[in-house]
Structure formats: structure tokens, C-alpha cells
Design a protein around this motif. Structure first.
Motif, PDB file in Angstrom:
ATOM      1  N   PHE A 110      -4.449   4.454   0.282  1.00 11.79           N
ATOM      2  CA  PHE A 110      -4.037   4.478   1.682  1.00 11.79           C
ATOM      3  C   PHE A 110      -2.539   4.775   1.790  1.00 11.79           C
ATOM      4  CE2 PHE A 110      -7.458   1.367   1.053  1.00 11.79           C
ATOM      5  CZ  PHE A 110      -8.452   1.920   1.851  1.00 11.79           C
ATOM      6  N   SER A 111      -2.127   5.867   1.198  1.00  9.75           N
ATOM      7  CA  SER A 111      -0.698   6.179   1.121  1.00  9.75           C
ATOM      8  C   SER A 111      -0.068   6.437   2.482  1.00  9.75           C
ATOM      9  CB  SER A 111      -0.479   7.399   0.221  1.00  9.75           C
ATOM     10  OG  SER A 111      -1.213   8.518   0.716  1.00  9.75           O
ATOM     11  N   GLY A 112      -0.874   6.758   3.501  1.00 14.91           N
ATOM     12  CA  GLY A 112      -0.313   7.043   4.810  1.00 14.91           C
ATOM     13  C   GLY A 112      -0.137   5.816   5.688  1.00 14.91           C
ATOM     14  N   ARG A 113      -0.540   4.627   5.194  1.00 16.48           N
ATOM     15  CA  ARG A 113      -0.457   3.416   5.995  1.00 16.48           C
ATOM     16  C   ARG A 113       0.916   2.756   5.861  1.00 16.48           C
ATOM     17  NH1 ARG A 113      -5.806   1.720   6.859  1.00 16.48           N
ATOM     18  NH2 ARG A 113      -7.109   3.595   6.842  1.00 16.48           N
ATOM     19  N   SER A 114       1.226   1.895   6.827  1.00 20.85           N
ATOM     20  CA  SER A 114       2.489   1.172   6.786  1.00 20.85           C
ATOM     21  C   SER A 114       2.439   0.091   5.709  1.00 20.85           C
ATOM     22  CB  SER A 114       2.765   0.524   8.147  1.00 20.85           C
ATOM     23  OG  SER A 114       1.810  -0.501   8.419  1.00 20.85           O
ATOM     24  N   ILE A 115       3.624  -0.391   5.320  1.00 17.27           N
ATOM     25  CA  ILE A 115       3.686  -1.430   4.288  1.00 17.27           C
ATOM     26  C   ILE A 115       2.962  -2.709   4.722  1.00 17.27           C
ATOM     27  CG2 ILE A 115       5.259  -2.973   3.035  1.00 17.27           C
ATOM     28  CD1 ILE A 115       7.161  -0.656   2.726  1.00 17.27           C
ATOM     29  N   PRO A 116       3.131  -3.192   5.967  1.00 17.60           N
ATOM     30  CA  PRO A 116       2.362  -4.384   6.373  1.00 17.60           C
ATOM     31  C   PRO A 116       0.852  -4.183   6.263  1.00 17.60           C
ATOM     32  CG  PRO A 116       4.178  -4.009   7.881  1.00 17.60           C
ATOM     33  CD  PRO A 116       4.120  -2.810   6.990  1.00 17.60           C
ATOM     34  N   GLU A 117       0.375  -2.990   6.597  1.00 19.90           N
ATOM     35  CA  GLU A 117      -1.063  -2.704   6.474  1.00 19.90           C
ATOM     36  C   GLU A 117      -1.494  -2.739   5.017  1.00 19.90           C
ATOM     37  OE1 GLU A 117      -2.691   0.210   9.835  1.00 19.90           O
ATOM     38  OE2 GLU A 117      -0.955   1.040   8.817  1.00 19.90           O
ATOM     39  N   LEU A 118      -0.683  -2.151   4.142  1.00 17.88           N
ATOM     40  CA  LEU A 118      -1.015  -2.144   2.719  1.00 17.88           C
ATOM     41  C   LEU A 118      -1.060  -3.565   2.163  1.00 17.88           C
ATOM     42  CD1 LEU A 118       1.187   0.868   1.501  1.00 17.88           C
ATOM     43  CD2 LEU A 118      -1.270   0.860   1.916  1.00 17.88           C
ATOM     44  N   CYS A 119      -0.113  -4.379   2.591  1.00 14.51           N
ATOM     45  CA  CYS A 119      -0.069  -5.769   2.136  1.00 14.51           C
ATOM     46  C   CYS A 119      -1.307  -6.529   2.603  1.00 14.51           C
ATOM     47  CB  CYS A 119       1.185  -6.462   2.643  1.00 14.51           C
ATOM     48  SG  CYS A 119       2.707  -5.855   1.874  1.00 14.51           S
ATOM     49  N   ALA A 120      -1.712  -6.290   3.849  1.00 17.50           N
ATOM     50  CA  ALA A 120      -2.896  -6.962   4.385  1.00 17.50           C
ATOM     51  C   ALA A 120      -4.140  -6.552   3.607  1.00 17.50           C
ATOM     52  CB  ALA A 120      -3.058  -6.625   5.863  1.00 17.50           C
ATOM     53  N   MET A 121      -4.243  -5.282   3.260  1.00 14.43           N
ATOM     54  CA  MET A 121      -5.399  -4.804   2.509  1.00 14.43           C
ATOM     55  C   MET A 121      -5.450  -5.412   1.109  1.00 14.43           C
ATOM     56  SD  MET A 121      -5.479  -0.765   3.428  1.00 14.43           S
ATOM     57  CE  MET A 121      -5.731  -0.189   5.113  1.00 14.43           C
ATOM     58  N   GLY A 122      -4.279  -5.521   0.487  1.00 11.16           N
ATOM     59  CA  GLY A 122      -4.231  -6.048  -0.877  1.00 11.16           C
ATOM     60  C   GLY A 122      -4.164  -7.558  -0.946  1.00 11.16           C
ATOM     61  N   GLY A 123      -4.068  -8.210   0.202  1.00  6.13           N
ATOM     62  CA  GLY A 123      -3.976  -9.666   0.216  1.00  6.13           C
ATOM     63  C   GLY A 123      -2.714 -10.183  -0.426  1.00  6.13           C
ATOM     64  N   ILE A 124      -1.598  -9.451  -0.250  1.00  2.03           N
ATOM     65  CA  ILE A 124      -0.338  -9.844  -0.875  1.00  2.03           C
ATOM     66  C   ILE A 124       0.755  -9.915   0.185  1.00  2.03           C
ATOM     67  CG2 ILE A 124      -0.883  -8.887  -3.143  1.00  2.03           C
ATOM     68  CD1 ILE A 124       0.606  -6.402  -2.427  1.00  2.03           C
ATOM     69  N   THR A 125       1.818 -10.618  -0.140  1.00  3.00           N
ATOM     70  CA  THR A 125       2.952 -10.714   0.773  1.00  3.00           C
ATOM     71  C   THR A 125       3.842  -9.484   0.624  1.00  3.00           C
ATOM     72  OG1 THR A 125       4.378 -11.834  -0.828  1.00  3.00           O
ATOM     73  CG2 THR A 125       2.923 -13.225   0.524  1.00  3.00           C
ATOM     74  N   ILE A 126       4.665  -9.244   1.635  1.00  5.69           N
ATOM     75  CA  ILE A 126       5.591  -8.110   1.561  1.00  5.69           C
ATOM     76  C   ILE A 126       6.577  -8.301   0.416  1.00  5.69           C
ATOM     77  CG2 ILE A 126       7.481  -6.946   2.772  1.00  5.69           C
ATOM     78  CD1 ILE A 126       5.982  -7.312   5.352  1.00  5.69           C
ATOM     79  N   GLU A 127       6.975  -9.554   0.160  1.00 10.08           N
ATOM     80  CA  GLU A 127       7.898  -9.829  -0.946  1.00 10.08           C
ATOM     81  C   GLU A 127       7.268  -9.464  -2.288  1.00 10.08           C
ATOM     82  OE1 GLU A 127      10.463 -13.542  -2.883  1.00 10.08           O
ATOM     83  OE2 GLU A 127       9.175 -13.865  -1.134  1.00 10.08           O
ATOM     84  N   ASP A 128       6.003  -9.886  -2.489  1.00  9.38           N
ATOM     85  CA  ASP A 128       5.311  -9.541  -3.731  1.00  9.38           C
ATOM     86  C   ASP A 128       5.135  -8.032  -3.843  1.00  9.38           C
ATOM     87  OD1 ASP A 128       5.114 -12.144  -4.521  1.00  9.38           O
ATOM     88  OD2 ASP A 128       3.098 -12.443  -3.730  1.00  9.38           O
ATOM     89  N   PHE A 129       4.833  -7.398  -2.710  1.00  9.21           N
ATOM     90  CA  PHE A 129       4.644  -5.955  -2.700  1.00  9.21           C
ATOM     91  C   PHE A 129       5.918  -5.234  -3.135  1.00  9.21           C
ATOM     92  CE2 PHE A 129       4.679  -1.796  -0.651  1.00  9.21           C
ATOM     93  CZ  PHE A 129       3.420  -1.304  -0.965  1.00  9.21           C
ATOM     94  N   SER A 130       7.060  -5.692  -2.629  1.00  8.47           N
ATOM     95  CA  SER A 130       8.333  -5.037  -2.947  1.00  8.47           C
ATOM     96  C   SER A 130       8.745  -5.236  -4.397  1.00  8.47           C
ATOM     97  CB  SER A 130       9.432  -5.541  -2.016  1.00  8.47           C
ATOM     98  OG  SER A 130       9.672  -6.924  -2.233  1.00  8.47           O
ATOM     99  N   GLN A 131       8.156  -6.246  -5.075  1.00  9.25           N
ATOM    100  CA  GLN A 131       8.479  -6.497  -6.476  1.00  9.25           C
ATOM    101  C   GLN A 131       7.504  -5.806  -7.426  1.00  9.25           C
ATOM    102  OE1 GLN A 131      11.251  -8.099  -7.479  1.00  9.25           O
ATOM    103  NE2 GLN A 131      11.748  -8.170  -5.293  1.00  9.25           N
ATOM    104  N   SER A 132       6.486  -5.157  -6.887  1.00  8.20           N
ATOM    105  CA  SER A 132       5.458  -4.544  -7.726  1.00  8.20           C
ATOM    106  C   SER A 132       5.968  -3.269  -8.380  1.00  8.20           C
ATOM    107  CB  SER A 132       4.212  -4.229  -6.895  1.00  8.20           C
ATOM    108  OG  SER A 132       4.492  -3.193  -5.958  1.00  8.20           O
ATOM    109  N   VAL A 133       5.315  -2.886  -9.469  1.00 12.52           N
ATOM    110  CA  VAL A 133       5.674  -1.656 -10.173  1.00 12.52           C
ATOM    111  C   VAL A 133       5.449  -0.443  -9.276  1.00 12.52           C
ATOM    112  CG1 VAL A 133       5.089  -0.179 -12.129  1.00 12.52           C
ATOM    113  CG2 VAL A 133       5.188  -2.655 -12.428  1.00 12.52           C
TER     114      VAL A 133
END
Length: 212
Positions: A110-133
Motif C-alpha cells: 500500500f505504498s500510496g497510503r498515508s503513514i497513519p493508514e500504514l500504521c493502522a494496517m500493520g497494527g504498529i505505532t508511528i514511532e515503531d514505524f519510523s524506527q523500522s528498516v
């Protein structure tokens, strides 16, 4: 190429390899792969099946294999499936790797989605998302490239101002079209013009250089 290199290395170590397997990664073995009769012995003895559909996976399947099932998971079930996987991995050494895999899958699907949407889909926080590889490799690279491009653009604007002042002294007034062309030049061209104008004797030399 890496797979071929590893295969060659193994062949060099052993003259005859008897205990080998073929790994087939697929959503389900129930897909139509054609008539298996000609290769039935091969399928029964040599093929290791890794099925991605959750309904086709064993309850004790490795968590990373279960995570690959998110590649084909329905979008409306993705968040719940990801959250369950993260719950299973909580407190284990696998938690970080699993989080990175989930993030990479969500970003790729889902590369065209916003970061909050991606986080919701993956069940992760924005902080965890920003630390991911995945974030660091994709979004971080974009930020670094943007900063570099911004710096280069700023340097080009400064160089253009200097070049225009020098040209006015050497060639006289610069007409608006020429000024626009000069301001649009990339930094390396502006530097070349700054060097060339030292030999200009009038407006005709500038016109000739721009035409080239």
C-alpha cells in the motif's frame, strides 16, 4: 546470483548431493499446478511446500512464515492478523525482525497510503514505524535526497546571482530571456559559464555560449 553462488559452493564441497529439497512458496497447494502424475515422485520426496494462506498453515508454523501470509491477506483482515502476530512475538528476540517484516509488507502493498493508514494496517505505532528498516530505507532515503537537492538548488541560485552580476559588467545589460535561461542552469553549467565569461568581450559571446 547469490543463490547460484551458494549452490556452486555446495557442489564443490560434495561430489554427490543426495539430501536436497526444492522449496515451493505459494498461497496454497490447492492451486491448479497442472497434472502432477509425471513428477509425483519428485513432489513427494523432494519438494518442501510453504503455504501462505493462514488456513493452510500449521498452528506452530514459524512466525516469520506466518507473517509472509500478510502478502495475500485481505485488507480488512490485515490489521487483526498483524496484531496477532505481534502479540505472539512480544517479549521474544524475534519481535523486532517480525515488526520490520510486517512494516515492509504493508509499505510494499500500500505504498500510496498515508503513514497513519500504514500504521493502522500493520497494527504498529508511528514511532515503531519510523524506527523500522523499511521506513529508514525508503522514507529516510527520500528525506536525505530532498535535503541534498534543496542544498544544490540553493547553491545554484547563489551562483546564478554572481554570474549575472559578472555578465552585466562584461557584456552589458542581460535581456530577460537570457536571464531566465541562466537562472535555470544547473550548478555545474553555471560554474562553466562563470569560467567562460572571463573570455567574453561582449553580448555576442554570451549569446553564442547559451546557444551551444
Amino acid at each position: 546470483m547469490r543463490l547460484y553462488a551458494e549452490t556452486a559452493r555446495l557442489l564443490q564441497q560434495q561430489a554427490v548431493i543426495r539430501n536436497w529439497r526444492v522449496v515451493v512458496l505459494c498461497p496454497s497447494r490447492q492451486l491448479n499446478f497442472g497434472d502432477p502424475s509425471p513428477v509425483i515422485e519428485f513432489l513427494e520426496k523432494r519438494v518442501q511446500w510453504l503455504e501462505l494462506l493462514p488456513s493452510r498453515q500449521a498452528a506452530d508454523a514459524p512466525l516469520l512464515l506466518q507473517a509472509l501470509g500478510l502478502l495475500i491477506q485481505a485488507e480488512d483482515q490485515l490489521a487483526a492478523a498483524a496484531a496477532e502476530l505481534r502479540f505472539k512475538a512480544a517479549g521474544t528476540a524475534l519481535a523486532t525482525d517480525l515488526s520490520d517484516v510486517i512494516t515492509a509488507i504493508v509499505v510494499s502493498r500500500f505504498s500510496g497510503r498515508s503513514i497513519p493508514e500504514l500504521c493502522a494496517m500493520g497494527g504498529i505505532t508511528i514511532e515503531d514505524f519510523s524506527q523500522s528498516v523499511a521506513y529508514k530505507e525508503i522514507f529516510g532515503l527520500g528525506e536525505a535526497r530532498g535535503k541534498a537537492e534543496g542544498k544544490a538548488e540553493g547553491e545554484a541560485r547563489g551562483e546564478a546571482k554572481v554570474v549575472l552580476r559578472l555578465l552585466q559588467r562584461r557584456c552589458g545589460p542581460i535581456n530577460p530571456s537570457q536571464e531566465a535561461m541562466i537562472r535555470a542552469l544547473p550548478l555545474e553549467k553555471l560554474e562553466a559559464l562563470a569560467e567562460a565569461l572571463l573570455d567574453f568581450s561582449g553580448a555576442a559571446d554570451l549569446t553564442g555560449w547559451l546557444q551551444q
